[in-house]
Design an enzyme around this catalytic site. Structure first.
Site, PDB file in Angstrom:
ATOM      1  N   GLU A 181       0.858  -1.188   0.000  1.00  0.00           N
ATOM      2  CA  GLU A 181       0.000   0.000   0.000  1.00  0.00           C
ATOM      3  C   GLU A 181       0.891   1.234   0.000  1.00  0.00           C
ATOM      4  O   GLU A 181       1.789   1.372   0.835  1.00  0.00           O
ATOM      5  CB  GLU A 181      -0.911  -0.023   1.241  1.00  0.00           C
ATOM      6  CG  GLU A 181      -1.819   1.195   1.302  1.00  0.00           C
ATOM      7  CD  GLU A 181      -3.170   0.923   1.981  1.00  0.00           C
ATOM      8  OE1 GLU A 181      -3.500  -0.242   2.233  1.00  0.00           O
ATOM      9  OE2 GLU A 181      -3.889   1.905   2.233  1.00  0.00           O
ATOM     10  N   ARG A 182       0.645   2.097  -0.963  1.00  0.00           N
ATOM     11  CA  ARG A 182       1.443   3.329  -1.121  1.00  0.00           C
ATOM     12  C   ARG A 182       2.921   3.015  -1.344  1.00  0.00           C
ATOM     13  O   ARG A 182       3.792   3.782  -0.926  1.00  0.00           O
ATOM     14  CB  ARG A 182       1.292   4.258   0.089  1.00  0.00           C
ATOM     15  CG  ARG A 182      -0.135   4.521   0.518  1.00  0.00           C
ATOM     16  CD  ARG A 182      -0.978   5.085  -0.580  1.00  0.00           C
ATOM     17  NE  ARG A 182      -2.380   5.256  -0.171  1.00  0.00           N
ATOM     18  CZ  ARG A 182      -3.330   5.596  -1.018  1.00  0.00           C
ATOM     19  NH1 ARG A 182      -3.077   5.778  -2.294  1.00  0.00           N
ATOM     20  NH2 ARG A 182      -4.567   5.738  -0.603  1.00  0.00           N
ATOM     21  N   ASN A 224      -3.464  -1.737   7.624  1.00  0.00           N
ATOM     22  CA  ASN A 224      -4.761  -2.254   7.177  1.00  0.00           C
ATOM     23  C   ASN A 224      -4.543  -3.766   7.133  1.00  0.00           C
ATOM     24  O   ASN A 224      -4.214  -4.344   6.112  1.00  0.00           O
ATOM     25  CB  ASN A 224      -5.133  -1.731   5.790  1.00  0.00           C
ATOM     26  CG  ASN A 224      -5.418  -0.230   5.830  1.00  0.00           C
ATOM     27  OD1 ASN A 224      -5.825   0.300   6.847  1.00  0.00           O
ATOM     28  ND2 ASN A 224      -5.188   0.453   4.714  1.00  0.00           N
ATOM     29  N   LYS A 301      -4.147  -0.258  13.897  1.00  0.00           N
ATOM     30  CA  LYS A 301      -4.965   0.817  13.327  1.00  0.00           C
ATOM     31  C   LYS A 301      -6.401   0.419  13.620  1.00  0.00           C
ATOM     32  O   LYS A 301      -6.890  -0.577  13.078  1.00  0.00           O
ATOM     33  CB  LYS A 301      -4.718   0.910  11.822  1.00  0.00           C
ATOM     34  CG  LYS A 301      -5.671   1.835  11.076  1.00  0.00           C
ATOM     35  CD  LYS A 301      -5.291   1.958   9.602  1.00  0.00           C
ATOM     36  CE  LYS A 301      -6.240   2.825   8.816  1.00  0.00           C
ATOM     37  NZ  LYS A 301      -5.850   2.981   7.404  1.00  0.00           N
ATOM     38  N   GLU A 305     -10.707   4.680   8.897  1.00  0.00           N
ATOM     39  CA  GLU A 305     -10.856   4.348   7.476  1.00  0.00           C
ATOM     40  C   GLU A 305     -11.415   2.940   7.273  1.00  0.00           C
ATOM     41  O   GLU A 305     -10.926   2.170   6.463  1.00  0.00           O
ATOM     42  CB  GLU A 305      -9.507   4.491   6.764  1.00  0.00           C
ATOM     43  CG  GLU A 305      -8.947   5.904   6.866  1.00  0.00           C
ATOM     44  CD  GLU A 305      -7.676   6.128   6.067  1.00  0.00           C
ATOM     45  OE1 GLU A 305      -6.890   5.183   5.932  1.00  0.00           O
ATOM     46  OE2 GLU A 305      -7.479   7.269   5.606  1.00  0.00           O
ATOM     47  N   ARG A 338      -2.364   3.391  17.048  1.00  0.00           N
ATOM     48  CA  ARG A 338      -2.283   4.589  16.198  1.00  0.00           C
ATOM     49  C   ARG A 338      -3.393   5.601  16.508  1.00  0.00           C
ATOM     50  O   ARG A 338      -4.529   5.217  16.798  1.00  0.00           O
ATOM     51  CB  ARG A 338      -2.360   4.200  14.712  1.00  0.00           C
ATOM     52  CG  ARG A 338      -1.154   3.422  14.253  1.00  0.00           C
ATOM     53  CD  ARG A 338      -1.308   3.008  12.819  1.00  0.00           C
ATOM     54  NE  ARG A 338      -0.815   3.953  11.851  1.00  0.00           N
ATOM     55  CZ  ARG A 338      -1.474   4.335  10.765  1.00  0.00           C
ATOM     56  NH1 ARG A 338      -2.704   3.914  10.522  1.00  0.00           N
ATOM     57  NH2 ARG A 338      -0.924   5.150   9.897  1.00  0.00           N
ATOM     58  N   ARG A 350     -11.385  17.950  10.108  1.00  0.00           N
ATOM     59  CA  ARG A 350     -10.629  16.714  10.321  1.00  0.00           C
ATOM     60  C   ARG A 350      -9.376  16.957  11.172  1.00  0.00           C
ATOM     61  O   ARG A 350      -8.932  16.064  11.906  1.00  0.00           O
ATOM     62  CB  ARG A 350     -10.261  16.138   8.943  1.00  0.00           C
ATOM     63  CG  ARG A 350      -9.400  14.905   9.006  1.00  0.00           C
ATOM     64  CD  ARG A 350      -9.307  14.274   7.639  1.00  0.00           C
ATOM     65  NE  ARG A 350      -8.150  13.424   7.535  1.00  0.00           N
ATOM     66  CZ  ARG A 350      -7.723  12.889   6.408  1.00  0.00           C
ATOM     67  NH1 ARG A 350      -8.384  13.099   5.281  1.00  0.00           N
ATOM     68  NH2 ARG A 350      -6.656  12.122   6.385  1.00  0.00           N
ATOM     69  N   ASP A 379      -2.664  14.310   7.090  1.00  0.00           N
ATOM     70  CA  ASP A 379      -2.188  13.016   6.598  1.00  0.00           C
ATOM     71  C   ASP A 379      -0.936  13.164   5.729  1.00  0.00           C
ATOM     72  O   ASP A 379      -1.036  13.088   4.499  1.00  0.00           O
ATOM     73  CB  ASP A 379      -3.305  12.345   5.777  1.00  0.00           C
ATOM     74  CG  ASP A 379      -2.946  10.920   5.420  1.00  0.00           C
ATOM     75  OD1 ASP A 379      -1.952  10.412   5.946  1.00  0.00           O
ATOM     76  OD2 ASP A 379      -3.680  10.315   4.606  1.00  0.00           O
ATOM     77  N   GLU A 407       3.904   9.198  -0.607  1.00  0.00           N
ATOM     78  CA  GLU A 407       2.513   9.129  -1.068  1.00  0.00           C
ATOM     79  C   GLU A 407       2.028  10.460  -1.654  1.00  0.00           C
ATOM     80  O   GLU A 407       1.412  10.486  -2.720  1.00  0.00           O
ATOM     81  CB  GLU A 407       1.620   8.708   0.105  1.00  0.00           C
ATOM     82  CG  GLU A 407       0.138   8.693  -0.230  1.00  0.00           C
ATOM     83  CD  GLU A 407      -0.724   8.210   0.941  1.00  0.00           C
ATOM     84  OE1 GLU A 407      -0.184   7.887   2.001  1.00  0.00           O
ATOM     85  OE2 GLU A 407      -1.958   8.171   0.749  1.00  0.00           O
ATOM     86  N   HIS A 535      -3.855  18.918   0.626  1.00  0.00           N
ATOM     87  CA  HIS A 535      -4.861  17.924   0.232  1.00  0.00           C
ATOM     88  C   HIS A 535      -5.634  18.296  -1.035  1.00  0.00           C
ATOM     89  O   HIS A 535      -6.850  18.477  -1.027  1.00  0.00           O
ATOM     90  CB  HIS A 535      -5.845  17.702   1.394  1.00  0.00           C
ATOM     91  CG  HIS A 535      -6.465  16.328   1.398  1.00  0.00           C
ATOM     92  ND1 HIS A 535      -7.355  15.922   0.425  1.00  0.00           N
ATOM     93  CD2 HIS A 535      -6.317  15.272   2.229  1.00  0.00           C
ATOM     94  CE1 HIS A 535      -7.744  14.682   0.691  1.00  0.00           C
ATOM     95  NE2 HIS A 535      -7.117  14.256   1.767  1.00  0.00           N
TER      96      HIS A 535
END
Ligand code: GCW
Length: 713
Positions: A181-182, A224, A301, A305, A338, A350, A379, A407, A535
């Protein structure tokens, strides 16, 4: 016969000048030129006199104790010296007391006043000692000595060092199916389908590279997390990796899926207060220790998400973390929980979410729990103010989570050295206990006197030959490791160290490259997110610009949520007039940012919504400054290319070509960002491109199509 052995025979049979020529030639052959050897290439020291002086003072290696790790340290020293000097000293059991016989002693010394990973190096032409309390300190001392040899002349020096942060860890977001991921450097370096039977030689290369920086922890799998990593089949695979890493002082951690008692254990619930669930985790923890007795602990985590967590059962983060801590009682390991959590709230901010959830829990966590906080509140944006949780939870140890993989920073095609960005965050003053309460002091545990301390970096490694895709990505892995050892280190010093060990020791190249590295982050910020914008990247893949993104799975995944551009202005008002996120910081910190007239321009639109014609202290209006910065960023990438070309002769050619190609992509994409953002914001400001700058040669519609291509099937 190995190439190295051939080199040795040739060297022994040649006269001196021929020898240095052939030596250099062969060392080029044996040292990979594609970047695969990272900072452990140990290419031969070019200065013949210095090389001879070092060789004279390093004729043998002896060590006080014959532990496995002492032997490993000696082998590492031999390997390094073989490369740097073209010849490697022999190991001697006893110190030879012949005149003119000088060498290195690796010496364990219980009386040293250093921590168990610290070391002391004393180099003199008549003898060198590397001392430490424990053999891991000796190994670290050896790597440090080899580094110093490449940075100094062979004149007497002493280095005494020990890490400031206890756990210095890479977090891999690697999946069981081999994807990352990423990740932008190929597939995962962990070959799950081959383990435990085949051990890829790169596992050891990886351990060496990390140990050389003092990295002592690795979470192998994505946060994740798949429950698969807790099955006995996978624990056996993980054990195989733990066995490779152990001699290098690296412990293994596992990211866990909170729902595992249900999905893997077949229980009806994963409620952390349910006795059967608690027993399941205890049993699982015991099982893990059968495979990995020095298991580092769990990384979690939760309720973020879409990941499961204690809130699914009406419980809190504290309940979840403390349950896992309970399972780890009696073992050395810890729970890393986390703080990257945020609820979707179209009217909220956020920025404030993690603070809202974690501040009330301060002091309620088990002593085995550490809360891992991203450097900034959103983020891993190219520039973020430090996370307001740093300094706000005196009774809870907090870990730093930096992202090494880029990322939001151009992934593997943009050259962005992150050392300066990490440094900016670490040196930020939280004022939690008065001036000098830096983020670095929060995370090294010294500010609030915590036992556990931890700095984590989301890894940028992959199966590419050079590990990181963009060769410069290596410098970010390196900088992370050095800052985790000592969060107060200087980013420019680190950049220079990396260049000297990995790319070139030629003076001109070293100064040009260090310079380029140090300015690369500011350049990237200029052509992507100037003045504190954040963002606005492509949806999902997070590549390239998409400031027009106004619909997504959640409002806080769009771009318009953050930049809030309208006819009246741009920026997110986080003062008391709107979200008041500023209020989460200490009053002294608020002072830095609360007044748009005095707020650092780097953070301006993070905290203020301002009219397009707002007059800045640069003398420009906000609109002119914004657009000028986009243009400057593009021009700076062009200059990067020219400067890169100027050192061509001093860089191994495969790496030179690799970066040259990537700089071309970067130039093209800097223009893409510039055109996308200037044309899009112009729709709101209705103002012209400032005088002296050539307007984009394409329309907004044309630029929008470039991003749309990413979503074609
Ligand atoms: O930065 C975001 C990423 C996700 C990541 C998440 C996180 C692992 O886009 O890919 O998931 O953060 O840090 O948990």
């Amino acid at each position: 016969m190995e190439i190295q052995a051939v080199t040795m025979i040739l060297i022994k049979t040649m006269n001196k000048s021929l020898l240095s020529f052939v030596g250099i030639f062969f060392v080029f052959l044996v040292t990979a030129q594609d970047g695969s050897s990272l900072w452990l290439g140990y290419s031969i020291l070019e200065n013949e006199t210095e090389r001879a002086a070092y060789a004279e003072s390093l004729q043998f290696i002896s060590f006080s104790d014959s532990t496995e790790r002492m032997q490993l340290a000696s082998k590492e020293l031999q390997k390094g010296l073989q490369g740097l000097l073209g010849n490697s000293p022999h190991e001697k059991k006893k110190l030879p007391n012949q005149k003119g016989m000088y060498g290195v002693q690796l010496q364990l010394d219980e009386d040293l006043t250093l921590s168990k990973e610290g070391f002391e190096i004393e180099y003199t032409p008549q003898g060198t000692t590397i001392k430490a309390k424990k053999d891991l300190g000796i190994l670290y001392g050896v790597y440090a000595f080899l580094r110093e040899m490449q940075l100094r002349k062979p004149e007497p020096f002493t280095v005494v060092d020990q890490p400031k942060v206890k756990i210095r860890m890479l977090n891999h977001w690697d999946n069981a199916n081999g994807t990352v991921e990423r990740g932008y450097a190929g597939s995962s370096i962990w070959k799950w389908f081959e383990l435990p039977y085949r051990l890829d030689p790169r596992y050891e290369d990886y351990a060496r590279a990390n140990a050389a920086l003092g990295i002592n922890g690795v979470t192998l799998n994505n946060v994740n997390a798949s429950s698969r990593f807790l099955t006995s089949e996978y624990l056996e695979k993980i054990k195989a990796l733990a066995d490779v890493f152990r001699p290098y002082g690296i412990q293994i951690y596992i990211s866990v899926n909170f729902r595992s008692p249900k999905t893997l254990g077949g229980l009806a619930t994963s409620d952390p207060l349910d006795p059967a669930v608690r027993k399941w985790w205890k049993d699982k923890t015991r099982e893990i220790h059968q495979y990995i007795p020095d298991f580092g602990g769990f990384l979690v985590k939760a309720n973020s998400e879409g990941e499961p967590g204690p809130q699914d059962y009406g419980r809190t983060h504290k309940d979840g973390a403390n349950m896992l801590a309970d399972a780890l009682q009696g073992y050395e390991g810890i729970v890393i929980w986390r703080a990257f959590v945020y609820k979707a709230d179209p009217n909220g901010d956020r920025f404030k979410e993690a603070y809202k959830q974690f501040k009330p829990l301060d002091g309620t966590f088990d002593p085995k729990v550490i809360v891992q906080v991203k450097n900034g509140p959103i983020d891993f944006m190219p520039r973020e103010p430090f996370h307001p949780l740093f300094g706000a939870l005196p009774n809870t140890p907090l870990a730093m989570e930096f992202q090494i993989t880029q990322e939001y920073l151009g992934q593997a095609t943009h050259w962005v050295y992150l050392g300066g960005m990490y440094q900016e965050c670490l040196r930020s003053d939280t004022y939690a206990k008065g001036p000098g309460s830096s983020v670095a002091k929060v995370i090294d545990g010294s500010l609030f006197e915590h036992e556990i301390s931890l700095m984590a970096g989301v890894a940028n490694t992959g199966s590419d030959a050079n590990w990181t895709g963009h060769p410069m990505g290596q410098s970010n892995w390196y900088a992370f490791g050095r800052l985790a050892w000592n969060p107060e280190m200087d980013a420019a010093t680190i950049a220079k160290e990396w260049v000297v060990q990995s790319l070139s020791r030629k003076e001109e190249a070293v100064s040009t490259l260090t310079d380029l590295m140090m300015s690369s982050h500011a350049t990237y910020v200029k052509y992507t997110y100037p003045l504190g914008l954040h963002h606005m990247m492509g949806e999902g893949h997070h590549y390239g610009p998409q400031p027009w993104l106004d619909k997504s799975g959640r409002p806080d995944w769009t771009s318009v949520y953050y930049h809030r551009a309208s006819a009246s202005g741009i920026g997110f008002d986080r003062t008391g007039n709107y979200s008041d996120a500023l209020d989460l910081y200490h009053p002294e910190v608020q002072e830095n940012w609360k007044d748009p007239q005095s707020c650092s321009l780097d953070y301006l639109l993070w905290f203020h919504h301002l009219p397009w014609d707002f007059k800045l202290n640069t003398g420009n209006t906000l609109w002119d400054e914004l657009i000028t910065r986009y243009y400057e960023g593009v021009a700076e990438v062009e200059q990067m290319s020219t400067r890169w070309e100027s050192v061509q002769a001093q860089i191994p050619s495969p790496i030179y070509e690799n970066i040259r190609g990537r700089l071309k992509i970067q130039a093209k994409e800097a223009l893409w960002w510039r055109d996308a953002c200037t044309l899009y914001f112009k729709e709101f400001s209705q103002l012209p491109i400032p005088e002296g700058l050539t307007p984009p040669s394409r329309t907004l519609e044309e630029v929008k199509k470039l991003e749309a291509i990413y979503h074609l099937r």
